[in-house]
Design a protein around this motif. Structure first.
Motif, PDB file in Angstrom:
ATOM      1  N   ASP A   1      -1.270   8.697  -7.834  1.00 55.45           N
ATOM      2  CA  ASP A   1      -2.057   7.856  -6.938  1.00 55.45           C
ATOM      3  C   ASP A   1      -3.102   8.691  -6.212  1.00 55.45           C
TER       4      ASP A   1
ATOM      5  N   GLU B   1      -3.484   0.061  -9.037  1.00 59.42           N
ATOM      6  CA  GLU B   1      -4.535   0.285  -8.046  1.00 59.42           C
ATOM      7  C   GLU B   1      -4.526  -0.853  -7.049  1.00 59.42           C
ATOM      8  N   ARG B   2      -5.132  -0.610  -5.897  1.00 52.49           N
ATOM      9  CA  ARG B   2      -5.197  -1.597  -4.825  1.00 52.49           C
ATOM     10  C   ARG B   2      -6.532  -2.322  -4.910  1.00 52.49           C
ATOM     11  N   ARG B   3      -6.474  -3.636  -4.805  1.00 53.30           N
ATOM     12  CA  ARG B   3      -7.689  -4.445  -4.848  1.00 53.30           C
ATOM     13  C   ARG B   3      -7.720  -5.331  -3.612  1.00 53.30           C
ATOM     14  N   TRP B   4      -8.790  -5.198  -2.802  1.00 45.88           N
ATOM     15  CA  TRP B   4      -8.908  -6.029  -1.605  1.00 45.88           C
ATOM     16  C   TRP B   4      -8.939  -7.499  -1.999  1.00 45.88           C
TER      17      TRP B   4
ATOM     18  N   ARG C   1      -4.145  -5.837   0.194  1.00 44.10           N
ATOM     19  CA  ARG C   1      -4.306  -4.885  -0.902  1.00 44.10           C
ATOM     20  C   ARG C   1      -3.417  -5.368  -2.057  1.00 44.10           C
TER      21      ARG C   1
ATOM     22  N   LEU D   1       2.347   2.257  -3.563  1.00 41.28           N
ATOM     23  CA  LEU D   1       2.143   1.246  -4.603  1.00 41.28           C
ATOM     24  C   LEU D   1       3.413   0.429  -4.833  1.00 41.28           C
TER      25      LEU D   1
ATOM     26  N   CYS E   1       0.070 -11.572  -3.227  1.00 43.74           N
ATOM     27  CA  CYS E   1       0.549 -10.348  -2.601  1.00 43.74           C
ATOM     28  C   CYS E   1       1.931 -10.567  -1.987  1.00 43.74           C
TER      29      CYS E   1
ATOM     30  N   HIS F   1       0.816  -1.222   0.000  1.00 41.43           N
ATOM     31  CA  HIS F   1       0.000   0.000   0.000  1.00 41.43           C
ATOM     32  C   HIS F   1       0.841   1.260   0.000  1.00 41.43           C
TER      33      HIS F   1
ATOM     34  N   LEU G   1      -1.861  -5.344  -5.623  1.00 42.02           N
ATOM     35  CA  LEU G   1      -1.576  -4.309  -6.609  1.00 42.02           C
ATOM     36  C   LEU G   1      -1.797  -4.868  -8.011  1.00 42.02           C
TER      37      LEU G   1
END
Length: 343
Positions: A95, A106-109, A83, A56, A119, A53, A85
């Motif tokens: 960002d 972008e961050r994706r849960w 998160r 990035l 990750c 996070h 990437l």
């Protein structure tokens, strides 16, 4: 107790938090980041925390560029999962989540087993290391109900496979942590902004059960996002990432006055306070320059007289339960990575 957490208790004490190295709020260049990390190593810091996070992946790359050349058994590194990437389509110029870096990702849960493993692989590649000592689920409380348990189940598989030494949660929230602690699902918790001279909300909710269960706490945000980082509150000082309101400024002034009576700078007291509690194994501090490293080490090694804590309790500024019985002063000669600083 895992070996990573034992090491953290023994030598982690003050750690370098990696968000500033990811250009949080403002940018630094690679050379400044490298000089900061080298100075931290020279001054005895051996715990380094980061996360995808943070910029990035920029924080991980910068920390890895320095640590990969150090003897691997001489430091502890933690990073975080949850998160993932992924490429942003179309990319942004910058960002949009607080870091001054290009917005090409972008961050994706994702707290699934596959997402956590992906990750972790990305973190190892950016760091250039063969293993992570402590792996945190990053802010599962911000994702969805049940995310913390899903994340910890994924992390437990990595720990059982011997891929990581210790697992836990990194969060700004105390909510829901006690059941996870009592269920034996975490080895360590990095808790930001919830145990400081100004916020004691974690004392009973998290630190007490952690002490009972042998879970280590890493206290982050001990300067309250700025308000406790100077001897007196400065105009425009921030608290919880926002301009501090008059009531919290006044409380800070009262604490600073007691500190001044004992000849202790407010930031030194802010660093020492969390470590009074036996559950707290370390504090993690964001550092942006060699000068900030030197300042924080000086603060950390400042002698804190036991009378300071007694006077803060008497004034109603910290709870009595935060101060253990017996001596609580620390000698300024003790090095920052020595567990003697907590005894």
């Amino acid at each position: 107790m895992t070996s990573a957490v034992e090491d953290l208790r023994r030598r982690g004490v003050i750690g370098l938090g990696g968000a500033p190295l990811g250009n949080f709020a403002r940018a630094m260049d690679d050379e400044q980041a490298a000089r900061t990390l080298r100075r931290a190593w020279e001054r005895g810091i051996r715990y380094f925390d980061t996360a995808p996070h943070y910029g990035l992946g920029l924080s991980e790359r910068r920390i890895g560029a320095e640590l990969r050349h150090r003897p691997r058994d001489e430091f502890i590194v933690s990073t975080k999962v949850g998160r993932l990437l992924v490429p942003r389509v179309p990319p942004l110029d910058q960002d949009d989540d607080g870091f001054v870096v290009p917005g090409d990702l972008e961050r994706r849960w994702d707290f699934s087993a596959d997402g956590v493993e992906r990750c972790l692989r990305g973190s190892l590649e950016r760091l250039g290391l063969d293993r992570i000592d402590i792996l945190y689920a990053h802010d599962p409380d911000q994702a969805w109900d049940g995310a913390a348990r899903e994340a910890l189940a994924s992390l437990a598989r990595l720990k059982a496979a011997g891929i990581v030494s210790a697992i836990g949660i990194g969060t700004n929230s105390t909510a829901g942590l006690e059941p996870l602690i009592r269920a034996g699902l975490v080895d360590v918790i990095m808790l930001a902004n919830r145990y400081s001279l100004l916020d004691h909300s974690a004392l009973d909710a998290v630190l007490a059960p952690a002490r009972d269960a042998g879970v280590a706490i890493v206290a982050a945000g001990v300067f309250a996002t700025g308000l406790l980082s100077t001897d007196q509150p400065r105009p425009g000082a921030t608290y919880e990432y926002r301009p501090a309101d008059p009531a919290v400024i006044r409380r800070t002034e009262l604490i600073a006055s007691v500190c001044a009576d004992h000849g202790v700078p407010l930031p030194a007291a802010a660093l020492a306070f969390p470590l009074l509690h036996p559950a707290v194994a370390a504090v993690a501090i964001g550092m942006r320059s060699p000068r900030e490293v030197d300042e924080d080490i000086e603060r950390f090694t400042t002698e804190i007289p036991a009378g300071l804590w007694r006077d803060l309790v008497s004034a109603g500024l910290i709870p009595a339960g935060a101060v253990p019985a017996g001596p609580t002063s620390r000698s300024p000669e003790e090095p920052p990575g020595d567990a003697a600083a907590r005894s």
